[in-house]
Motif scaffolding. Structure first.
Motif, PDB file in Angstrom:
ATOM      1  N   UNK A  31       0.754  -1.187   0.147  1.00 24.73           N
ATOM      2  CA  UNK A  31      -0.102   0.038  -0.056  1.00 24.73           C
ATOM      3  C   UNK A  31       1.188   1.157  -0.079  1.00 24.73           C
ATOM      4  N   UNK A  32       0.390   2.436  -0.718  1.00 21.14           N
ATOM      5  CA  UNK A  32       1.250   3.434  -0.485  1.00 21.14           C
ATOM      6  C   UNK A  32       0.146   4.643  -0.107  1.00 21.14           C
ATOM      7  N   UNK A  33       0.698   5.642   0.414  1.00 19.07           N
ATOM      8  CA  UNK A  33      -0.080   7.075   0.784  1.00 19.07           C
ATOM      9  C   UNK A  33      -0.099   7.953  -0.616  1.00 19.07           C
ATOM     10  N   UNK A  34      -1.265   8.443  -0.846  1.00 13.70           N
ATOM     11  CA  UNK A  34      -1.557   9.346  -2.089  1.00 13.70           C
ATOM     12  C   UNK A  34      -1.909  10.619  -1.571  1.00 13.70           C
ATOM     13  N   UNK A  35      -1.438  11.792  -2.350  1.00 12.75           N
ATOM     14  CA  UNK A  35      -1.710  12.860  -2.071  1.00 12.75           C
ATOM     15  C   UNK A  35      -2.438  13.441  -3.463  1.00 12.75           C
ATOM     16  N   UNK A  36      -3.767  13.763  -3.214  1.00 12.29           N
ATOM     17  CA  UNK A  36      -4.719  14.228  -4.503  1.00 12.29           C
ATOM     18  C   UNK A  36      -5.078  15.351  -4.547  1.00 12.29           C
ATOM     19  N   UNK A  37      -4.752  15.819  -5.962  1.00 11.76           N
ATOM     20  CA  UNK A  37      -5.153  17.277  -6.227  1.00 11.76           C
ATOM     21  C   UNK A  37      -6.851  17.222  -6.654  1.00 11.76           C
ATOM     22  N   UNK A  38      -7.319  16.300  -6.594  1.00 16.68           N
ATOM     23  CA  UNK A  38      -8.791  16.056  -6.797  1.00 16.68           C
ATOM     24  C   UNK A  38      -9.554  16.928  -5.701  1.00 16.68           C
ATOM     25  N   UNK A  39     -10.610  17.175  -6.015  1.00 12.89           N
ATOM     26  CA  UNK A  39     -11.949  17.601  -5.124  1.00 12.89           C
ATOM     27  C   UNK A  39     -13.051  17.137  -5.243  1.00 12.89           C
ATOM     28  N   UNK A  40     -13.749  16.324  -4.375  1.00 15.33           N
ATOM     29  CA  UNK A  40     -13.133  15.749  -3.119  1.00 15.33           C
ATOM     30  C   UNK A  40     -11.698  14.895  -3.310  1.00 15.33           C
ATOM     31  N   UNK A  41     -10.994  14.963  -2.439  1.00 14.20           N
ATOM     32  CA  UNK A  41      -9.729  14.077  -2.655  1.00 14.20           C
ATOM     33  C   UNK A  41      -9.859  12.616  -3.127  1.00 14.20           C
ATOM     34  N   UNK A  42     -10.778  11.920  -2.534  1.00 15.76           N
ATOM     35  CA  UNK A  42     -10.934  10.587  -3.152  1.00 15.76           C
ATOM     36  C   UNK A  42     -11.622  10.219  -4.319  1.00 15.76           C
ATOM     37  N   UNK A  43     -11.705  11.401  -5.090  1.00 14.44           N
ATOM     38  CA  UNK A  43     -12.197  11.262  -6.525  1.00 14.44           C
ATOM     39  C   UNK A  43     -11.129  10.589  -7.251  1.00 14.44           C
ATOM     40  N   UNK A  44      -9.925  10.771  -6.880  1.00 15.44           N
ATOM     41  CA  UNK A  44      -8.994  10.079  -7.880  1.00 15.44           C
ATOM     42  C   UNK A  44      -8.633   8.741  -7.847  1.00 15.44           C
ATOM     43  N   UNK A  45      -9.635   8.210  -6.915  1.00 20.03           N
ATOM     44  CA  UNK A  45      -9.779   6.441  -6.693  1.00 20.03           C
ATOM     45  C   UNK A  45     -10.723   6.117  -7.738  1.00 20.03           C
ATOM     46  N   UNK A  46     -11.569   7.101  -8.374  1.00 20.01           N
ATOM     47  CA  UNK A  46     -12.549   6.551  -9.175  1.00 20.01           C
ATOM     48  C   UNK A  46     -12.031   6.309 -10.513  1.00 20.01           C
ATOM     49  N   UNK A  47     -10.589   6.816 -10.861  1.00 16.24           N
ATOM     50  CA  UNK A  47     -10.326   6.620 -12.271  1.00 16.24           C
ATOM     51  C   UNK A  47      -9.564   5.184 -12.526  1.00 16.24           C
ATOM     52  N   UNK A  48     -10.043   4.604 -13.415  1.00 14.59           N
ATOM     53  CA  UNK A  48      -9.572   3.291 -13.491  1.00 14.59           C
ATOM     54  C   UNK A  48      -8.126   2.825 -13.944  1.00 14.59           C
TER      55      UNK A  48
END
Length: 184
Positions: A31-48
């Protein structure tokens, strides 16, 4: 968040947009820590599919799990199940394909669309060329355009308030028109 042109074969065609960064490993199982620039931050997880910045350019990366953890995000990289292999992906930018981003309503823009646009002020009957949008930043109250002029000029910070200071955004011509005192 500068767009990068690249398709899955490495040739230029599909736009990539920087959407975050893998910062550190988390635990011992890949597992890794992710700093997201998306708003809200967990939107980055929605991209396949993610693209990860490497020494030789952008390379595809798949995650098979992700979630909020404390004030940040963690993600699991597919087929990576130990800390040492996960460390190889740390301190690298994450990009996503712009065509995978949801469409916006008319008059709404992604930050990457505004970066690089020329900023012109129409103030008291005169026109002033302020330079180009270098980046945007959040301030809490509103977003701010950071505009860089010619070398030697200081940068301008212009509140991103459409209808108040921002009077027009023309992506086709690459110009943002503002009402802003050139003395600021």
């Amino acid at each position: 968040m500068t767009p990068i042109n690249l398709d899955s074969s490495g040739s230029k065609s599909a736009d990539l947009v920087t959407a975050g960064r893998i910062t550190a490993v988390y635990g011992v199982r890949g597992w890794v820590k992710v700093h997201s620039y998306t708003e809200p931050m967990d939107n980055i997880l929605q991209f396949p599919e993610w693209w990860l910045q490497g020494d030789d350019g952008w390379e595809p990366l798949q995650i098979d799990g992700g979630r909020r953890h404390g004030k940040g995000l963690i993600a699991h990289i597919k087929d990576v199940d130990d800390r040492d292999r996960a460390a190889h992906y740390c301190q690298r930018d994450i990009a996503i394909r712009s065509d995978a981003m949801p469409p916006l309503a008319e008059g709404e823009y992604y930050w990457h669309q505004l970066e690089g646009l020329r900023v012109v002020s129409e103030f008291e009957g005169r026109s002033y060329d302020f330079g180009r949008v270098e980046r945007l930043m959040e301030t809490g109250a509103n977003d701010v355009l950071v505009v860089r002029g010619k070398e030697g000029e200081s940068e301008r910070l212009i509140p991103y308030l459409p209808g108040e200071y921002i009077t027009d955004i023309d992506l086709d011509s690459g110009v943002i028109t503002v009402v802003w005192d050139p003395e600021f």
